[in-house]
Design a protein around this motif. Sequence first.
Motif, PDB file in Angstrom:
ATOM      1  N   LEU A 216       0.847  -1.184   0.000  1.00 10.64           N
ATOM      2  CA  LEU A 216       0.000   0.000   0.000  1.00 10.64           C
ATOM      3  C   LEU A 216       0.884   1.235   0.000  1.00 10.64           C
ATOM      4  O   LEU A 216       1.731   1.405   0.886  1.00 10.64           O
ATOM      5  CB  LEU A 216      -0.903  -0.002   1.237  1.00 10.64           C
ATOM      6  N   THR A 217       0.704   2.108  -0.991  1.00 15.08           N
ATOM      7  CA  THR A 217       1.486   3.330  -1.112  1.00 15.08           C
ATOM      8  C   THR A 217       0.536   4.521  -1.157  1.00 15.08           C
ATOM      9  O   THR A 217      -0.457   4.508  -1.904  1.00 15.08           O
ATOM     10  CB  THR A 217       2.341   3.330  -2.382  1.00 15.08           C
ATOM     11  N   VAL A 218       0.837   5.526  -0.356  1.00 17.08           N
ATOM     12  CA  VAL A 218      -0.005   6.716  -0.277  1.00 17.08           C
ATOM     13  C   VAL A 218       0.866   7.954  -0.449  1.00 17.08           C
ATOM     14  O   VAL A 218       1.845   8.142   0.283  1.00 17.08           O
ATOM     15  CB  VAL A 218      -0.746   6.801   1.076  1.00 17.08           C
ATOM     16  N   GLY A 219       0.530   8.790  -1.429  1.00 16.88           N
ATOM     17  CA  GLY A 219       1.151  10.095  -1.553  1.00 16.88           C
ATOM     18  C   GLY A 219       0.321  11.115  -0.808  1.00 16.88           C
ATOM     19  O   GLY A 219      -0.881  11.260  -1.081  1.00 16.88           O
ATOM     20  N   ALA A 220       0.925  11.820   0.158  1.00 19.28           N
ATOM     21  CA  ALA A 220       0.225  12.836   0.953  1.00 19.28           C
ATOM     22  C   ALA A 220       0.872  14.184   0.689  1.00 19.28           C
ATOM     23  O   ALA A 220       2.066  14.355   0.930  1.00 19.28           O
ATOM     24  CB  ALA A 220       0.288  12.490   2.439  1.00 19.28           C
ATOM     25  N   ASP A 221       0.099  15.116   0.199  1.00 21.56           N
ATOM     26  CA  ASP A 221       0.606  16.443  -0.160  1.00 21.56           C
ATOM     27  C   ASP A 221      -0.057  17.478   0.749  1.00 21.56           C
ATOM     28  O   ASP A 221      -1.266  17.699   0.663  1.00 21.56           O
ATOM     29  CB  ASP A 221       0.292  16.734  -1.626  1.00 21.56           C
ATOM     30  N   SER A 222       0.733  18.123   1.602  1.00 24.80           N
ATOM     31  CA  SER A 222       0.186  19.083   2.568  1.00 24.80           C
ATOM     32  C   SER A 222       0.066  20.486   2.018  1.00 24.80           C
ATOM     33  O   SER A 222      -0.459  21.369   2.711  1.00 24.80           O
ATOM     34  CB  SER A 222       1.068  19.114   3.813  1.00 24.80           C
ATOM     35  N   SER A 223       0.539  20.749   0.825  1.00 22.00           N
ATOM     36  CA  SER A 223       0.581  22.127   0.319  1.00 22.00           C
ATOM     37  C   SER A 223      -0.817  22.621  -0.031  1.00 22.00           C
ATOM     38  O   SER A 223      -1.677  21.874  -0.485  1.00 22.00           O
ATOM     39  CB  SER A 223       1.491  22.218  -0.897  1.00 22.00           C
ATOM     40  N   HIS A 224      -1.032  23.923   0.206  1.00 16.37           N
ATOM     41  CA  HIS A 224      -2.286  24.585  -0.100  1.00 16.37           C
ATOM     42  C   HIS A 224      -2.026  25.713  -1.086  1.00 16.37           C
ATOM     43  O   HIS A 224      -0.897  26.197  -1.211  1.00 16.37           O
ATOM     44  CB  HIS A 224      -2.929  25.146   1.173  1.00 16.37           C
ATOM     45  N   ASP A 225      -3.078  26.119  -1.770  1.00 19.36           N
ATOM     46  CA  ASP A 225      -2.952  27.211  -2.725  1.00 19.36           C
ATOM     47  C   ASP A 225      -4.222  28.053  -2.684  1.00 19.36           C
ATOM     48  O   ASP A 225      -5.083  27.850  -1.818  1.00 19.36           O
ATOM     49  CB  ASP A 225      -2.661  26.674  -4.133  1.00 19.36           C
ATOM     50  N   ALA A 226      -4.343  28.969  -3.612  1.00 18.71           N
ATOM     51  CA  ALA A 226      -5.485  29.891  -3.602  1.00 18.71           C
ATOM     52  C   ALA A 226      -6.807  29.187  -3.849  1.00 18.71           C
ATOM     53  O   ALA A 226      -7.868  29.741  -3.548  1.00 18.71           O
ATOM     54  CB  ALA A 226      -5.274  30.977  -4.657  1.00 18.71           C
ATOM     55  N   LYS A 227      -6.766  27.966  -4.381  1.00 22.40           N
ATOM     56  CA  LYS A 227      -7.994  27.246  -4.691  1.00 22.40           C
ATOM     57  C   LYS A 227      -8.238  26.072  -3.744  1.00 22.40           C
ATOM     58  O   LYS A 227      -9.138  25.264  -3.974  1.00 22.40           O
ATOM     59  CB  LYS A 227      -7.955  26.759  -6.140  1.00 22.40           C
TER      60      LYS A 227
END
Length: 656
Positions: A216-227
């Motif tokens: 099981l592989t999970v990519g977790a991206d914490s970055s936020h943007d204007a949308k």
Amino acid sequence: MIAGATGAGLYSDRCHFGPCPIMKNPAFQVSILAGWAIACLCAAQEAPSPASGPAPVPAPLRPAFLLTAAVHRDGEELSGRWTYSRDLYRTGLTDINGWVAKSRMQRFRDIDIAASERRGGTDFFEFDLDRGPAMAIPGAWNAREPELRYYDGLIWFQRKFNAAPRPGRRAFLRFEAVNYRAWVYVNGKEAGRHEGGFTPFVVEVTNLLREGENRLTVGADSSHDAKSIPTPITDWDLYGGITRPVRLVWTPATFIDDATLSLGTDGRITGEVRLQGPHAAKQKAEIAIGTLASVSAVTDKDGRAAIDLPAPGALRRWTPDQPTLYDVRVTAAGDLLRERMGFRTIAVRGKELLLNGEPLFLRGISLHEEEFGPNPARDMTAPQARALLHEIKHGLHGNYVRLSHYPHSETTLRLADEMGLLVWSEIPVYWTVDWDNPAVLRKALAMQAETVYRDRNRAAVILWSVGNETPVSGPRTRFHAAMADNVRALDPTRLVSAALLVERRSAGGKAVMAIQDPLVDKLDVLAVNTYAGWYGADTLDALAGLDWQLPADRPLVLSEFGADALAGYRSGDRRKFTEQYQADYYRATLAMAGRMPTLAGLSPWILKDFRSPRREHPVFQNGWNRKGLLSETGVRKEAFGVLADYYRRKANQGGH
């Protein structure tokens, strides 16, 4: 919002989080938004009274799978040590210019890299999750390793587990939360993806499992943007990663995906059961509420059965003083769903809040999702959540908690049910949002739906909030109005509020505080955040002279007020950041609140000091917002006693 093998594209306007050519078309976006807005509005206008059960909901907002009460289902917890690989430049997803990632960087590949390297040849790799560093999951990476303290971006996680396909059974992975975007792969194949850092999502993996070891592989991206929701600037910590439990769940081929019940003001219990699978239609569903009552219904062609029965005469209504929960059992198509549920009503009568028809004053406080300790990781185990709620219930003599500024863990909500704490719940539509963007509104509506579907069986939840401290404008008000209509369509049994800003002006030589917000027309309960005496030029003595002009026809909650204090810092004079100033601030603000004729509750800011990169005073803050009545390690400040005494007197005056 989830998309994947079982529901690809239902909620996403992006293909692998890249622009989707169709959804980029502005006319298409507007037509879709208009359709959804009309559907939400019509559903809200035609919504039955609380006694008649859930209203129809626009199909795109309902996740493909809910797995209600998953904690009670047959399955396996996947908590423990997961290996990880940082990917700040996102090369595991795309190469330069947005091209497909090179195979040597695709972290989700199902390959034994060490074995490949032993064989030699021209191939090489720039990752190896089998031999990578490891951290405990669930929990935010920011607290796990010093070098990740302020890491904001993509990290890949891997967990191996033993499983095998089971004939006649289906397999699902249920993630309680991944912050903020998630990509899920099983044995090198994509199972699904999700956007939104605080709500659960489910992906089916029945056809992806193999005998023996699975990857099981999970990519977790914490970055936020204007949308994104929220946008990048907040007053709480980043908290990236797999922050809540992951569970492998097994079900029959046809299974009970969801069941909900609620008590209406007409004295009837209504709800529904929903089945998923090839034989979901024309199935008998039987529901038992403890030993008090049972009822049966037959599912329609879509697998839905409506439930309606008179409330048993012996039913004990849930209250903070007596938080009675019943074991609810649902059986259908050979499947069993178990829940713990309470039954109560919540309503507004003029300026009063009514719980089970009786006047209610909310004695509460706001809370961020951080456990006690010097290095919180948002690992909200039952003991950690109980320790926080215990301070509210028994330390402050409270009956209410505002769960800020996002949906808190399911563990916390279930404990609120058990311990008798009423709940305000919200999604992070907070400060700044891209109000004019239809895709952003869709995200908000989907997050809202995911929250409601998860928590609508919790008697503790009485208030859905649709925003916090958002400056008034036409686009903003339309955005919030759509959210209010949406949540009424999803759940007409609860009340709607929002934490509003107030307008200050002078009249007759006095300072006047007023709510000048057209959103009030959409709200059952008004709420305002006020920090007079902390932010701005007001002295504490000036609070007595503030004149509040408020609508007389609805209850008001002071959703926030507070002042910073460093635990243990005292001085001979009353200066900011001292415990004495914070205590005096509470005395002055509570006295001011006592002159508000429509006041129905309080949730001061905040129970406990919490992490915030905005707060960098090197003596008093050091990355902590110090408005807590408790330090980060649980030390009580002087103001804790001030509020506890106030709530003790309120409780002794009667009511809940």
